[in-house]
Enzyme design. Structure first.
Site, mmCIF file in Angstrom:
data_model
loop_
_atom_site.group_PDB
_atom_site.id
_atom_site.type_symbol
_atom_site.label_atom_id
_atom_site.label_comp_id
_atom_site.label_asym_id
_atom_site.label_seq_id
_atom_site.Cartn_x
_atom_site.Cartn_y
_atom_site.Cartn_z
ATOM 1 N N HIS A 38 14.348 7.824 8.179
ATOM 2 C CA HIS A 38 13.470 6.775 8.702
ATOM 3 C C HIS A 38 12.333 7.374 9.519
ATOM 4 C CE1 HIS A 38 12.324 3.619 11.642
ATOM 5 N NE2 HIS A 38 12.322 2.895 10.552
ATOM 6 N N ASP A 60 -4.095 -9.182 4.333
ATOM 7 C CA ASP A 60 -3.371 -9.953 3.310
ATOM 8 C C ASP A 60 -4.281 -10.870 2.509
ATOM 9 O OD1 ASP A 60 -0.960 -8.849 3.965
ATOM 10 O OD2 ASP A 60 -0.418 -10.433 5.378
#
EC number: 3.1.1.4
Length: 61
Positions: A38, A60
């Site tokens: 991670h 977006d």
């Protein structure tokens, strides 16, 4: 990245993300064995500009 994540949490919840999310899940600290994969991801992320006008992320659109 983590700073962008913190900024997003502050905007949406009015809280600082680090005290709430550093102990989330199985986090054993920066460089710890359980989070090695991670942690390595952060070196590979792209940093880009965004804004929260009208609570819609401009990236977006």
């Amino acid at each position: 990245n983590l700073l962008q994540f913190n900024k997003m949490i502050k905007i949406m919840t009015k809280k600082n993300a680090f005290p709430f999310y550093t102990s989330y899940g199985c986090y054993c600290g920066w460089g710890g064995r359980c989070c090695f994969v991670h942690d390595c991801c952060y070196e590979k992320t792209d940093i880009y500009s965004y804004s929260w006008k009208r609570q819609i992320c401009e990236c977006d659109r």
